[in-house]
Design a protein around this motif. Sequence first.
Motif, short mmCIF file in Angstrom:
data_model
loop_
_atom_site.label_atom_id
_atom_site.label_comp_id
_atom_site.label_asym_id
_atom_site.label_seq_id
_atom_site.Cartn_x
_atom_site.Cartn_y
_atom_site.Cartn_z
N SER A 464 0.83 -1.21 0.00
CA SER A 464 0.00 0.00 0.00
C SER A 464 0.87 1.26 0.00
O SER A 464 0.46 2.29 -0.54
CB SER A 464 -0.98 -0.03 1.18
OG SER A 464 -0.32 0.36 2.36
N VAL A 465 2.06 1.19 0.59
CA VAL A 465 2.97 2.34 0.54
C VAL A 465 3.33 2.63 -0.92
O VAL A 465 3.34 3.78 -1.37
CB VAL A 465 4.27 2.04 1.33
CG1 VAL A 465 5.33 3.12 1.06
CG2 VAL A 465 3.98 1.92 2.81
N ASP A 467 1.65 1.76 -3.62
CA ASP A 467 0.46 2.29 -4.31
C ASP A 467 0.28 3.77 -4.02
O ASP A 467 -0.02 4.57 -4.91
CB ASP A 467 -0.80 1.55 -3.87
CG ASP A 467 -0.83 0.13 -4.41
OD1 ASP A 467 -0.01 -0.18 -5.31
OD2 ASP A 467 -1.66 -0.67 -3.93
N LYS A 468 0.42 4.13 -2.74
CA LYS A 468 0.22 5.54 -2.36
C LYS A 468 1.24 6.43 -3.03
O LYS A 468 0.92 7.54 -3.46
CB LYS A 468 0.31 5.70 -0.83
CG LYS A 468 -0.99 5.37 -0.15
CD LYS A 468 -1.00 5.88 1.28
CE LYS A 468 -2.08 5.18 2.08
NZ LYS A 468 -1.54 4.30 3.12
N HIS A 469 2.46 5.93 -3.13
CA HIS A 469 3.49 6.72 -3.80
C HIS A 469 3.08 6.98 -5.24
O HIS A 469 3.21 8.10 -5.74
CB HIS A 469 4.85 6.01 -3.74
CG HIS A 469 5.94 6.76 -4.44
ND1 HIS A 469 6.28 6.52 -5.76
CD2 HIS A 469 6.75 7.79 -4.05
CE1 HIS A 469 7.26 7.33 -6.12
NE2 HIS A 469 7.55 8.12 -5.09
N GLU A 471 0.06 7.02 -6.47
CA GLU A 471 -1.07 7.96 -6.52
C GLU A 471 -0.62 9.40 -6.32
O GLU A 471 -1.03 10.29 -7.05
CB GLU A 471 -2.04 7.64 -5.37
CG GLU A 471 -3.10 6.63 -5.70
CD GLU A 471 -3.77 6.13 -4.42
OE1 GLU A 471 -3.96 6.94 -3.47
OE2 GLU A 471 -4.07 4.92 -4.35
N ARG A 472 0.22 9.58 -5.32
CA ARG A 472 0.60 10.95 -4.95
C ARG A 472 1.62 11.54 -5.91
O ARG A 472 1.67 12.75 -6.10
CB ARG A 472 1.17 10.97 -3.52
CG ARG A 472 0.20 10.46 -2.48
CD ARG A 472 -0.41 11.58 -1.66
NE ARG A 472 0.60 12.36 -0.96
CZ ARG A 472 1.02 12.09 0.27
NH1 ARG A 472 0.52 11.06 0.93
NH2 ARG A 472 1.93 12.84 0.85
N LEU A 537 6.55 8.93 2.57
CA LEU A 537 5.88 9.80 1.60
C LEU A 537 6.05 11.27 1.98
O LEU A 537 5.97 12.14 1.12
CB LEU A 537 4.40 9.43 1.50
CG LEU A 537 4.18 7.98 1.05
CD1 LEU A 537 2.70 7.63 1.00
CD2 LEU A 537 4.82 7.70 -0.31
N ARG A 572 -4.33 -7.30 -0.33
CA ARG A 572 -4.88 -6.55 0.81
C ARG A 572 -5.35 -7.52 1.87
O ARG A 572 -5.71 -8.65 1.57
CB ARG A 572 -6.12 -5.75 0.35
CG ARG A 572 -5.82 -4.38 -0.19
CD ARG A 572 -7.14 -3.66 -0.44
NE ARG A 572 -7.82 -3.29 0.80
CZ ARG A 572 -9.12 -2.91 0.85
NH1 ARG A 572 -9.84 -2.86 -0.24
NH2 ARG A 572 -9.67 -2.58 2.01
#
Length: 573
Positions: A464-465, A467-469, A471-472, A537, A572
């Motif tokens: 998830s880290v 994925d977040k990277h 996205e952001r 992040l 997940r």
Amino acid sequence: MQTIKEILSSRLRAAFAAAFPEADLSALPLDAVPAAGESFGDYQCNAAMAASKILRQPPRAIAEQAVARLDATGLLARADIAGPGFINLTLSDDALARHLEALQADALLGVPRPGDGKTVILDYSSPNVAKPMHVAHIRSTVIGDALKRIHRALGYTVLGDNHLGDWGTQFGILIMGYRHFLDPKALETSPVDELQRVYVLSHQQCEEDPAWKDQARAELVKLQAGDPENRALWQQFIDLSLAEFNRIYARLGVSFELVRGESFYHDALPGVIEKLQSLGLVRESEGALVAFLDDEKLPPCIVRKSDGGYNYATTDLATVFSREAEFHPDAIVYVTDERQQLHFRQFFAVAKKAGAKTHLRHIWFGLMRLPEGLLSTRKGTAIKLDLLLDEAERRALEIVKTASPDMPEDQQLAVARAVGIGAVKYADLSQNPQSAVTFTWEKALAMDGNSAPYLQYAVARIASVIDKHQERFPGVDFMQEPISLDSPHARRLALRLARHADAVLDAAAQEKPSLLADHLYDLSQAYSSFYQNVPFLKAEAGLRESRVRLCDLAAKILRHGLTLLGIDTPERI
Ligand code: ARG
């Protein structure tokens, strides 16, 4: 790719050879081993103490001469001598970071392939027909499957062989039981239980009634002589049992390359006896034919009983010769519970005398204790694997529902399956197989301890880290940034990542999946403190990508390791 341990060990070997060119140091433990604690560096070498006798010098002096010749270029920040003569090695941050980058670029994650061109036969699971699988078979199945995956990752060609107990005196008794006591309805709903039931009844009759016993023996003789009716019954017992075993294997994600029961070797048994006789390895004793193993300090091994019947050992000898002739394996590894140690020692000894060339190894494990009340619906004495797995999935579903209430239900069920089955397998694999353990749900499903769910959750969290990277910071490729080890947390994690290949090698060399499990747990704990103490992040650009890159490698390595243990890693949880 060489592992860190291999690189360090070859430099150490070169240093000792240069310092003591005249001496024969081949018997010394010149390998680097992970340091016993952080204050001793990253790796250590303990050879100076052992060399002291050979070189007739104090260990510290030996260590000093070796370190003086140790090539540290591009590898070490320091090499210190401690205590009586330990050599403590600290990798340079730069070397460690570059090594990790190389791992990340390697499709095999730096795991070498020493097994290329070699074949190993793994004999595991091997339950007995017409009896429910019991806990020992489950352990054998789970450990054997993990050993297969681990060896494959190292390049070995591995043949998993399910050596079913499908031959022998029990079939005469079973045929009698089937003919006299069968409940056809029960055979339909739960065939193996019903076969077991009629077997037990017939066995009791054998004890009480000699005529019954004779009849059972006569049925066995007919079966072995190929009588069509008895053969058909026997085949039915096998088919029914295999259907049930296969359902369990499917749930566990386990498969075999070969399913050759004891019956496969029946025709080869007289040939085995002839071979042993012609080599003078056996003699008559009280009507039986026996191999004496006095030199090996083992009790005699009976290869033919006084009634002319063959033994378990005879079949296993035939199996070795057949496997040698057909597959030319480098090793045959057997996985069973501890109660069979003597059997394997005896027949290995006879096989060797009879000319078997293959390296034969018995991997045994203690029986896992299942506490009372483990299953809410426990019936009978044999623990039902199906019930255990059902309950594991049910309990895992509760965890998943709490962790991800918004997840679609079918996905929740799929994740619960991976977590529940993974928990049961890992509870087994993470233990030293030779120590007695008690299975509990609290341990198997602990979200904060050495369990499959904990590791699976770690993988999902790392993913998830990443994925977040994405996205952001869309379009920012973290792989373009070099790995930098700018905090002790990052360095601790890096060291564990670099050790992965060695952990896989150790697990195979010692045939202990638990060594790989220990490493994965250690790695996930190092990740956890990295995650809690180092911002990803929110870090400045560049550093951010470097850290996310380390996360990516951690996820890949944890996933790789869990897959080698036969444990799925859902995206997940
Ligand atoms: N069927 C045996 C049992 O249930 C295990 C067989 C192990 N393999 C072998 N080649 N002996 O105890």
